[in-house]
Design a protein around this motif. Structure first.
Motif, PDB file in Angstrom:
ATOM      1  N   LEU A   1       1.637   8.245   3.147  1.00  0.00           N
ATOM      2  CA  LEU A   1       1.079   7.879   1.322  1.00  0.00           C
ATOM      3  C   LEU A   1       1.791   6.624   1.991  1.00  0.00           C
ATOM      4  N   LEU A   2       3.016   5.999   2.467  1.00  0.00           N
ATOM      5  CA  LEU A   2       3.401   4.917   2.077  1.00  0.00           C
ATOM      6  C   LEU A   2       2.968   3.790   3.309  1.00  0.00           C
ATOM      7  N   VAL A   3       2.458   4.641   3.900  1.00  0.00           N
ATOM      8  CA  VAL A   3       1.106   3.902   5.249  1.00  0.00           C
ATOM      9  C   VAL A   3      -0.257   3.209   4.125  1.00  0.00           C
ATOM     10  N   LEU A   4      -0.755   4.106   3.870  1.00  0.00           N
ATOM     11  CA  LEU A   4      -1.919   4.621   3.261  1.00  0.00           C
ATOM     12  C   LEU A   4      -1.739   3.030   2.487  1.00  0.00           C
ATOM     13  N   ILE A   5      -0.814   3.404   1.171  1.00  0.00           N
ATOM     14  CA  ILE A   5      -0.911   2.619  -0.189  1.00  0.00           C
ATOM     15  C   ILE A   5      -0.508   0.791   0.133  1.00  0.00           C
ATOM     16  N   THR A   6       0.281   1.242   1.163  1.00  0.00           N
ATOM     17  CA  THR A   6       0.686  -0.322   1.530  1.00  0.00           C
ATOM     18  C   THR A   6      -0.724  -1.224   2.254  1.00  0.00           C
ATOM     19  N   GLY A   7      -1.284  -0.077   3.459  1.00  0.00           N
ATOM     20  CA  GLY A   7      -2.852  -1.416   3.605  1.00  0.00           C
ATOM     21  C   GLY A   7      -3.510  -1.301   2.362  1.00  0.00           C
ATOM     22  N   PHE A   8      -3.526  -0.164   1.487  1.00  0.00           N
ATOM     23  CA  PHE A   8      -4.514  -0.837   0.657  1.00  0.00           C
ATOM     24  C   PHE A   8      -3.965  -1.840  -0.484  1.00  0.00           C
ATOM     25  N   SER A   9      -2.708  -1.752  -0.519  1.00  0.00           N
ATOM     26  CA  SER A   9      -2.750  -3.161  -1.432  1.00  0.00           C
ATOM     27  C   SER A   9      -2.783  -4.267  -0.400  1.00  0.00           C
ATOM     28  N   ARG A  10      -3.026  -4.113   0.131  1.00  0.00           N
ATOM     29  CA  ARG A  10      -3.398  -5.466   0.918  1.00  0.00           C
ATOM     30  C   ARG A  10      -5.375  -6.240   0.380  1.00  0.00           C
ATOM     31  N   LEU A  11      -5.576  -4.751   0.805  1.00  0.00           N
ATOM     32  CA  LEU A  11      -7.354  -5.181   0.409  1.00  0.00           C
ATOM     33  C   LEU A  11      -7.688  -5.381  -1.131  1.00  0.00           C
ATOM     34  N   VAL A  12      -6.331  -4.088  -2.323  1.00  0.00           N
ATOM     35  CA  VAL A  12      -6.352  -4.866  -3.076  1.00  0.00           C
ATOM     36  C   VAL A  12      -6.021  -6.513  -4.027  1.00  0.00           C
ATOM     37  N   LEU A  13      -5.527  -6.756  -3.469  1.00  0.00           N
ATOM     38  CA  LEU A  13      -5.013  -8.262  -3.455  1.00  0.00           C
ATOM     39  C   LEU A  13      -6.003  -9.418  -2.808  1.00  0.00           C
ATOM     40  N   GLY A  14      -6.323  -8.815  -2.135  1.00  0.00           N
ATOM     41  CA  GLY A  14      -7.617  -9.926  -1.491  1.00  0.00           C
ATOM     42  C   GLY A  14      -7.351 -10.300  -0.176  1.00  0.00           C
ATOM     43  N   VAL A  15      -5.300 -10.664   0.396  1.00  0.00           N
ATOM     44  CA  VAL A  15      -5.219 -10.702   1.373  1.00  0.00           C
ATOM     45  C   VAL A  15      -6.151 -11.017   3.280  1.00  0.00           C
ATOM     46  N   HIS A  16      -6.611  -9.373   2.699  1.00  0.00           N
ATOM     47  CA  HIS A  16      -6.864  -9.101   4.468  1.00  0.00           C
ATOM     48  C   HIS A  16      -8.508  -8.385   4.154  1.00  0.00           C
ATOM     49  N   SER A  17      -9.291  -7.814   4.667  1.00  0.00           N
ATOM     50  CA  SER A  17     -10.850  -7.690   5.108  1.00  0.00           C
ATOM     51  C   SER A  17     -10.245  -5.996   5.554  1.00  0.00           C
ATOM     52  N   PRO A  18     -11.347  -4.760   5.160  1.00  0.00           N
ATOM     53  CA  PRO A  18     -10.752  -3.806   5.381  1.00  0.00           C
ATOM     54  C   PRO A  18     -10.557  -3.855   7.554  1.00  0.00           C
ATOM     55  N   SER A  19     -11.016  -4.046   7.459  1.00  0.00           N
ATOM     56  CA  SER A  19     -10.776  -4.586   9.888  1.00  0.00           C
ATOM     57  C   SER A  19      -9.948  -4.538   9.471  1.00  0.00           C
ATOM     58  N   ASP A  20      -9.076  -5.962   9.195  1.00  0.00           N
ATOM     59  CA  ASP A  20      -7.841  -5.777   9.479  1.00  0.00           C
ATOM     60  C   ASP A  20      -6.571  -5.064   8.581  1.00  0.00           C
ATOM     61  N   VAL A  21      -7.052  -4.557   7.589  1.00  0.00           N
ATOM     62  CA  VAL A  21      -5.894  -3.313   7.722  1.00  0.00           C
ATOM     63  C   VAL A  21      -6.069  -1.522   8.410  1.00  0.00           C
ATOM     64  N   VAL A  22      -7.593  -1.726   8.377  1.00  0.00           N
ATOM     65  CA  VAL A  22      -7.828  -0.280  10.195  1.00  0.00           C
ATOM     66  C   VAL A  22      -6.857  -0.707  11.660  1.00  0.00           C
ATOM     67  N   ALA A  23      -6.724  -1.744  12.042  1.00  0.00           N
ATOM     68  CA  ALA A  23      -6.264  -2.554  12.534  1.00  0.00           C
ATOM     69  C   ALA A  23      -5.099  -2.759  13.087  1.00  0.00           C
ATOM     70  N   GLY A  24      -4.235  -2.937  11.871  1.00  0.00           N
ATOM     71  CA  GLY A  24      -2.911  -2.812  11.515  1.00  0.00           C
ATOM     72  C   GLY A  24      -2.420  -1.173  12.097  1.00  0.00           C
ATOM     73  N   TRP A  25      -3.152  -0.608  11.326  1.00  0.00           N
ATOM     74  CA  TRP A  25      -2.733   0.532  11.229  1.00  0.00           C
ATOM     75  C   TRP A  25      -3.437   1.221  12.478  1.00  0.00           C
ATOM     76  N   ILE A  26      -3.988   1.056  13.263  1.00  0.00           N
ATOM     77  CA  ILE A  26      -3.946   2.030  14.221  1.00  0.00           C
ATOM     78  C   ILE A  26      -2.603   1.089  15.783  1.00  0.00           C
ATOM     79  N   LEU A  27      -2.570  -0.483  16.038  1.00  0.00           N
ATOM     80  CA  LEU A  27      -1.718  -0.905  16.093  1.00  0.00           C
ATOM     81  C   LEU A  27      -0.428  -0.207  15.990  1.00  0.00           C
ATOM     82  N   GLY A  28       0.574   0.172  14.804  1.00  0.00           N
ATOM     83  CA  GLY A  28       1.247   0.364  14.763  1.00  0.00           C
ATOM     84  C   GLY A  28       1.101   1.994  14.789  1.00  0.00           C
TER      85      GLY A  28
END
Length: 277
Positions: free
Chosen positions: A202-229
Motif C-alpha cells: 500500500l505504501l509503495v502504490l500510494i507513493t507512486g500514485f501521489s506523483r501522478l496526481v501532483l503531475g510531477v511524473h508520467s506513469p512510465s516514470d512511476v512504473v519504471a521506479g517500481w520495477i527498479l526498486g
C-alpha cells in the motif's frame, strides 16, 4: 463360490479413493523449496532478469520518444480530473513517504531495530544497501536519460530534477518492500505477516500514485521506479538467501578437500605417484 467381478477396487468398501490418494501425494511449493533450498532464490534472480528487460524496454521507449509517451499523456489527462484542492493538499503530504531522506531514515531505523531484535546484522544491512543502491542508480539514470517533467498540478510541490525514473517510487518500492520481507522472518502470526506485506504494498502504490496526481511524473516514470526498486529488493534478498543456503555445501566441499589433503600427507607414495604422472 466364485463372485462375479464388479469393477470396483478391492479397497472401495473402506473409503479408499485413488484420486484423493493421488492428490494427497502431490508435493507443495513449500516442500519443493524445502528439499531444494536454491529453488526460491534462483526463481527470484530470474524475476530480476525479467525486470531488467522490462525496465530496459521502458527506458528505450522514453529515450527514443516512442509510443509510450502518447500513452503517458492520455493517462495524465485522465488523472487530471481527480485534481481538486483537497486532493492535491493531501497528496502533497503523502508524497513525502518517498522522499530520499525519509526512506533512508526508515531503512536505518529498521535495520537497527531488526539487528538488535534478531542479534544478526547481515539481513538488516540489506535495508541500507537497497536504499543507497537505489538512490545512486536513480541519480545516474536521471542524468543519462534526461527526461523533462510534465506540467505539474496547480499548488503541487515542484521538482527541478529530471523525471525518469521516479525516485520516490523507486525508493519506496526498494525500502518498504525490503522491510516487509525482513519482517516476515520475525513475525509468526499469519495475519500479522499478511498485514505487514499489505501495508508495504500500500505504501509503495500510494507513493507512486501521489506523483501522478501532483503531475510531477508520467506513469512510465512511476512504473519504471517500481520495477527498479523491486529489482534491488528481490535481487539482494535472492543473493543473500542463495549464499546462506549454499553454506552447508561450501562447508562440505572444504571439508572434503581437507580430508583429501590429509590423506595425501599420510601416504607420501601417493604424492610421488602423482608427480610421476
Amino acid at each position: 463360490m466364485t463372485m462375479a467381478p464388479t469393477g470396483e477396487s478391492p479397497r472401495s468398501g473402506d473409503g479408499y479413493n485413488p484420486e484423493e490418494r493421488l492428490t494427497e501425494s502431490h508435493a507443495s511449493w513449500r516442500d519443493l523449496a524445502s528439499w531444494y533450498p536454491w529453488f526460491t532464490p534462483v526463481l527470484g534472480l530470474l524475476l530480476v532478469v525479467a525486470g531488467i528487460n522490462v525496465f530496459g524496454e521502458l527506458a528505450e521507449q522514453v529515450y527514443e520518444h516512442g509510443a509510450i509517451l502518447g500513452l503517458d499523456r492520455r493517462l495524465l489527462e485522465m488523472i487530471a480530473e481527480l485534481r481538486t484542492p483537497t486532493v492535491i493538499a493531501a497528496f502533497n503530504i503523502i508524497t513525502h513517504l518517498g522522499e530520499g531522506a525519509v526512506v533512508f531514515s526508515v531503512a536505518v531505523i529498521g535495520a537497527v531495530w531488526l539487528g538488535t531484535s534478531t542479534r544478526g546484522w547481515s539481513r538488516p544491512m540489506l535495508l541500507v544497501l537497497t536504499s543507497t543502491g537505489t538512490a545512486l542508480t536513480v541519480f545516474l539514470l536521471k542524468l543519462t536519460i534526461a527526461r523533462p517533467r510534465p506540467v505539474p498540478a496547480p499548488n503541487a510541490l515542484t521538482e527541478d530534477s529530471f523525471a525518469f525514473p521516479s525516485g520516490h517510487s523507486a525508493h519506496s518500492a526498494a525500502v518498504y518492500l525490503m522491510l516487509a520481507i525482513l519482517l516476515l522472518g520475525v513475525l509468526r502470526g499469519r495475519w500479522s505477516r499478511a498485514g505487514v506485506v499489505g501495508l508495504g504494498v500500500l505504501l509503495v502504490l500510494i507513493t507512486g500514485f501521489s506523483r501522478l496526481v501532483l503531475g510531477v511524473h508520467s506513469p512510465s516514470d512511476v512504473v519504471a521506479g517500481w520495477i527498479l526498486g523491486g529489482i534491488f529488493t528481490i535481487g539482494l534478498v535472492s543473493v543473500h538467501t542463495l549464499s546462506s543456503r549454499l553454506a552447508p555445501l561450501r562447508s562440505r566441499l572444504v571439508e572434503r578437500a581437507k580430508r583429501t589433503d590429509r590423506g595425501r600427507e599420510a601416504d607420501p607414495r601417493e604424492e610421488d605417484r602423482r608427480h610421476e604422472t
